[in-house]
Design a protein around this motif. Structure first.
Motif, mmCIF file in Angstrom:
data_model
loop_
_atom_site.group_PDB
_atom_site.id
_atom_site.type_symbol
_atom_site.label_atom_id
_atom_site.label_comp_id
_atom_site.label_asym_id
_atom_site.label_seq_id
_atom_site.Cartn_x
_atom_site.Cartn_y
_atom_site.Cartn_z
ATOM 1 N N LYS A 29 0.851 -1.174 0.000
ATOM 2 C CA LYS A 29 0.000 0.000 0.000
ATOM 3 C C LYS A 29 0.892 1.231 0.000
ATOM 4 O O LYS A 29 1.847 1.324 0.772
ATOM 5 N N GLY A 30 0.580 2.178 -0.866
ATOM 6 C CA GLY A 30 1.364 3.400 -0.972
ATOM 7 C C GLY A 30 1.157 4.316 0.226
ATOM 8 O O GLY A 30 0.267 4.106 1.047
ATOM 9 N N LYS A 31 1.947 5.352 0.275
ATOM 10 C CA LYS A 31 1.872 6.305 1.382
ATOM 11 C C LYS A 31 1.020 7.510 1.045
ATOM 12 O O LYS A 31 0.691 8.307 1.909
ATOM 13 N N GLU A 32 0.652 7.654 -0.228
ATOM 14 C CA GLU A 32 -0.110 8.812 -0.659
ATOM 15 C C GLU A 32 -1.503 8.395 -1.117
ATOM 16 O O GLU A 32 -1.740 7.245 -1.464
ATOM 17 N N TYR A 33 -2.394 9.371 -1.098
ATOM 18 C CA TYR A 33 -3.774 9.154 -1.546
ATOM 19 C C TYR A 33 -3.951 9.722 -2.945
ATOM 20 O O TYR A 33 -3.422 10.797 -3.246
ATOM 21 N N ASN A 34 -4.697 9.014 -3.787
ATOM 22 C CA ASN A 34 -4.956 9.532 -5.126
ATOM 23 C C ASN A 34 -6.114 10.525 -5.070
ATOM 24 O O ASN A 34 -6.697 10.766 -4.007
ATOM 25 N N ALA A 35 -6.454 11.114 -6.198
ATOM 26 C CA ALA A 35 -7.487 12.151 -6.256
ATOM 27 C C ALA A 35 -8.861 11.640 -5.839
ATOM 28 O O ALA A 35 -9.716 12.424 -5.420
ATOM 29 N N ARG A 36 -9.059 10.335 -5.915
ATOM 30 C CA ARG A 36 -10.347 9.744 -5.528
ATOM 31 C C ARG A 36 -10.393 9.375 -4.057
ATOM 32 O O ARG A 36 -11.382 8.844 -3.575
ATOM 33 N N GLY A 37 -9.318 9.631 -3.331
ATOM 34 C CA GLY A 37 -9.295 9.394 -1.892
ATOM 35 C C GLY A 37 -8.827 8.022 -1.462
ATOM 36 O O GLY A 37 -8.949 7.663 -0.296
ATOM 37 N N TYR A 38 -8.278 7.244 -2.384
ATOM 38 C CA TYR A 38 -7.793 5.912 -2.063
ATOM 39 C C TYR A 38 -6.287 5.933 -1.833
ATOM 40 O O TYR A 38 -5.554 6.636 -2.520
ATOM 41 N N GLN A 39 -5.861 5.146 -0.872
ATOM 42 C CA GLN A 39 -4.435 4.980 -0.623
ATOM 43 C C GLN A 39 -3.961 3.874 -1.570
ATOM 44 O O GLN A 39 -3.933 2.701 -1.227
ATOM 45 N N ALA A 40 -3.610 4.289 -2.758
ATOM 46 C CA ALA A 40 -3.314 3.367 -3.853
ATOM 47 C C ALA A 40 -2.114 2.476 -3.560
ATOM 48 O O ALA A 40 -1.166 2.882 -2.896
ATOM 49 N N PHE A 41 -2.187 1.262 -4.092
ATOM 50 C CA PHE A 41 -1.057 0.336 -3.992
ATOM 51 C C PHE A 41 0.012 0.733 -4.997
ATOM 52 O O PHE A 41 -0.267 1.417 -5.976
ATOM 53 N N ALA A 42 1.228 0.288 -4.738
ATOM 54 C CA ALA A 42 2.352 0.594 -5.622
ATOM 55 C C ALA A 42 3.211 -0.650 -5.790
ATOM 56 O O ALA A 42 3.274 -1.501 -4.903
ATOM 57 N N ALA A 43 3.874 -0.738 -6.937
ATOM 58 C CA ALA A 43 4.821 -1.827 -7.192
ATOM 59 C C ALA A 43 6.163 -1.390 -6.604
ATOM 60 O O ALA A 43 7.004 -0.836 -7.293
ATOM 61 N N VAL A 44 6.345 -1.631 -5.303
ATOM 62 C CA VAL A 44 7.542 -1.151 -4.609
ATOM 63 C C VAL A 44 8.762 -2.026 -4.852
ATOM 64 O O VAL A 44 9.887 -1.602 -4.604
ATOM 65 N N HIS A 45 8.545 -3.234 -5.327
ATOM 66 C CA HIS A 45 9.652 -4.142 -5.647
ATOM 67 C C HIS A 45 9.454 -4.714 -7.057
ATOM 68 O O HIS A 45 9.317 -5.928 -7.236
ATOM 69 N N PRO A 46 9.457 -3.857 -8.077
ATOM 70 C CA PRO A 46 9.197 -4.336 -9.439
ATOM 71 C C PRO A 46 10.259 -5.303 -9.955
ATOM 72 O O PRO A 46 9.984 -6.109 -10.840
ATOM 73 N N GLU A 47 11.440 -5.255 -9.373
ATOM 74 C CA GLU A 47 12.516 -6.164 -9.807
ATOM 75 C C GLU A 47 12.205 -7.623 -9.474
ATOM 76 O O GLU A 47 12.787 -8.539 -10.047
ATOM 77 N N ARG A 48 11.269 -7.851 -8.581
ATOM 78 C CA ARG A 48 10.877 -9.214 -8.202
ATOM 79 C C ARG A 48 9.867 -9.834 -9.166
ATOM 80 O O ARG A 48 9.626 -11.037 -9.125
ATOM 81 N N CYS A 49 9.251 -9.020 -9.996
ATOM 82 C CA CYS A 49 8.187 -9.482 -10.891
ATOM 83 C C CYS A 49 8.696 -10.551 -11.857
ATOM 84 O O CYS A 49 9.735 -10.387 -12.492
ATOM 85 N N ILE A 50 7.927 -11.637 -11.964
ATOM 86 C CA ILE A 50 8.286 -12.725 -12.879
ATOM 87 C C ILE A 50 7.354 -12.773 -14.099
ATOM 88 O O ILE A 50 7.481 -13.650 -14.937
ATOM 89 N N GLY A 51 6.418 -11.848 -14.164
ATOM 90 C CA GLY A 51 5.535 -11.762 -15.316
ATOM 91 C C GLY A 51 4.383 -12.735 -15.342
ATOM 92 O O GLY A 51 3.823 -12.992 -16.411
ATOM 93 N N CYS A 52 3.976 -13.263 -14.229
ATOM 94 C CA CYS A 52 2.880 -14.241 -14.198
ATOM 95 C C CYS A 52 1.524 -13.605 -14.530
ATOM 96 O O CYS A 52 0.597 -14.290 -14.909
ATOM 97 N N GLN A 53 1.410 -12.315 -14.347
ATOM 98 C CA GLN A 53 0.226 -11.513 -14.639
ATOM 99 C C GLN A 53 -0.974 -11.810 -13.748
ATOM 100 O O GLN A 53 -2.099 -11.428 -14.067
ATOM 101 N N LYS A 54 -0.765 -12.486 -12.636
ATOM 102 C CA LYS A 54 -1.879 -12.725 -11.709
ATOM 103 C C LYS A 54 -2.460 -11.401 -11.213
ATOM 104 O O LYS A 54 -3.666 -11.263 -11.060
ATOM 105 N N CYS A 55 -1.595 -10.441 -10.964
ATOM 106 C CA CYS A 55 -2.050 -9.127 -10.499
ATOM 107 C C CYS A 55 -2.914 -8.442 -11.554
ATOM 108 O O CYS A 55 -3.946 -7.842 -11.244
ATOM 109 N N PHE A 56 -2.498 -8.549 -12.802
ATOM 110 C CA PHE A 56 -3.238 -7.951 -13.915
ATOM 111 C C PHE A 56 -4.659 -8.510 -13.972
ATOM 112 O O PHE A 56 -5.634 -7.762 -14.094
ATOM 113 N N TYR A 57 -4.782 -9.820 -13.885
ATOM 114 C CA TYR A 57 -6.094 -10.451 -13.963
ATOM 115 C C TYR A 57 -6.921 -10.276 -12.694
ATOM 116 O O TYR A 57 -8.158 -10.306 -12.746
#
Length: 73
Positions: A29-57
């Protein structure tokens, strides 16, 4: 090839599904709120991504993209 995972900060509604389905703990979870008032998630460790796309789906708001990057230059 590397995978590049990106969260659309403005579109994220803080559901956390990306964090739940990701076995590599790419998201937090990110530290900032977006314009809609949600504390948006962030890809804080993108180097770990293996491309499975589970998050996308899993994302109901289409706020995540996973793209392949070719390291050859």
């Amino acid at each position: 090839m590397n995978e590049k995972v990106v969260v659309d900060f403005a579109a994220c509604k803080e559901c956390g599904y990306c964090s739940i389905v990701c076995a590599k703990n790419v998201f937090e979870k990110g530290k900032e709120y977006n314009a809609r008032g949600y504390q948006a998630f962030a890809a804080v460790h993108p180097e770990r991504c293996i491309g499975c796309q589970k998050c996308f789906y899993a994302c109901p708001d289409f706020a995540i993209s996973v793209n392949r990057e070719d390291n050859k230059k």
